[in-house]
Design an enzyme around this catalytic site. Sequence first.
Site, PDB file in Angstrom:
ATOM      1  N   SER A   1       0.825  -1.197   0.000  1.00  0.00           N
ATOM      2  CA  SER A   1       0.000   0.000   0.000  1.00  0.00           C
ATOM      3  C   SER A   1       0.862   1.252   0.000  1.00  0.00           C
ATOM      4  O   SER A   1       1.954   1.269   0.589  1.00  0.00           O
ATOM      5  CB  SER A   1      -0.858  -0.026   1.265  1.00  0.00           C
TER       6      SER A   1
ATOM      7  N   TYR B   1      -2.195  -1.486  10.777  1.00  0.00           N
ATOM      8  CA  TYR B   1      -2.427  -1.977   9.417  1.00  0.00           C
ATOM      9  C   TYR B   1      -1.220  -1.655   8.532  1.00  0.00           C
ATOM     10  O   TYR B   1      -0.680  -2.520   7.839  1.00  0.00           O
ATOM     11  CB  TYR B   1      -3.696  -1.348   8.816  1.00  0.00           C
TER      12      TYR B   1
ATOM     13  N   LYS C   1       2.009  -4.033   6.476  1.00  0.00           N
ATOM     14  CA  LYS C   1       2.488  -3.979   5.086  1.00  0.00           C
ATOM     15  C   LYS C   1       4.010  -3.802   5.067  1.00  0.00           C
ATOM     16  O   LYS C   1       4.709  -4.462   4.307  1.00  0.00           O
ATOM     17  CB  LYS C   1       1.801  -2.832   4.323  1.00  0.00           C
TER      18      LYS C   1
END
Length: 333
Positions: A124, A148, A152
């Site tokens: 992302s 979150y 990644k």
Amino acid sequence: MNILVSGGLGYIGSHTCVALLEAGHSVIIVDNLSNSKKETAEKIINITNKQVIFYEVDLTDDKAVSMIFDNHKIDGVIHFAALKAVGESIKKPIEYYYNNLVSTMVLVKYCLKYNVNKFVFSSSATVYGENRVPFNELMELFPTTNPYGETKVMSERILKDVAQANPMFSVSILRYFNPVGAHESGLIGESPNGIPNNLMPYITQVAKGKLKKLKVFGDNYPTVDGTGVRDFIHVVDLAEGHVAALNNLKKGVHIYNLGTGKGTSVLELINAFEEANGIKIPYEVVDRRPGDIAECYADVTKAYQELGWRASRDIFRMCKDAWNFEKNNSLDY
Ligand code: NAD
Ligand code: WQD
């Protein structure tokens, strides 16, 4: 090729399954349905007129994943499956770290065991944090503001270490910007549970009358009109980017931004939506949302040079297709 698509019934995964099938690949979808519906598999079949294999399996279930690798000759993996709500990840860090990291590790473990050397990973733009726009793949990563985003960053690191230890392993890390829109059929698209966190699904729900008014989070950013600027990319362009990445895998780890390279502000998106669909979107400006940055858009040179891919669908097409999906789908889709 036989491609295992983890999270293949989700928003980006389902569009990528369509693109893979249309490019002549076969897909084996593994999804635990935590944020998707089984019927999406039928919709993928309807759109493409091709069959898919679906396993309702949680990727943290080591034994179940092992069985899938036993049952099929897999040529490559595209790994979408993850929990993705930024705000929720702050409230439930363990769920996020466990789900997103263990899933990645289990999948990679069986890729190595079964000599599956092609791996494409969903990362992302959030990993760029507060770098200067446009973001390019060589930039040093800043700490993200939420678990979150950290999953990644950590998954990218795990993949780099694995590729270092296994010279035959080819990994493409794709950093997505802001995927929006839907397949032109209106059969598949984004249908978040509850009140949407993201801008486009919020706009389409206001357009449908499910929500009254959009809240614009801040109009005093140092941007063209004071509202946040993002690199919105049509989900079908993004899906096609995965096929290009798969076709151009090289040994080692290679990172690509998948965006359009163009920034659009929140107000510009509202205007484009109104113009494209002839529907007024009532809105009010409220305080900034904590954790938001002013601008986020990609330098897309590398993806074009090395994958021969670039996004072709414009902001009006994104707005038209997002609305087409929303209006064709009942509340309980
Ligand atoms: P999504 O929630 O629609 O799809 C993810 C799918 O994975 C869902 O179908 C869910 O049921 C499944 N899943 C989650 N955990 C699983 C597990 N343990 N086992 C099996 N299945 C599991 O999300 P999306 O928008 O399609 O995102 C796909 C990927 O792209 C994610 O990794 C996400 O972090 C990443 N990404 C998304 C965006 C975005 O704005 N949508 C932006 C950048 C990156
Ligand atoms: C876009 C712009 C908001 C909602 C998120 C994740 C990111 C990635 C993509 C997964 C911002 C504004 C929004 C609303 C608004 N996902 N906005 N009113 O925050 O750029 O990115 O999705 O990897 O990690 O953080 O997307 O759609 O939430 O916001 O004004 O109701 O719209 O402030 O400027 P974001 P978004």
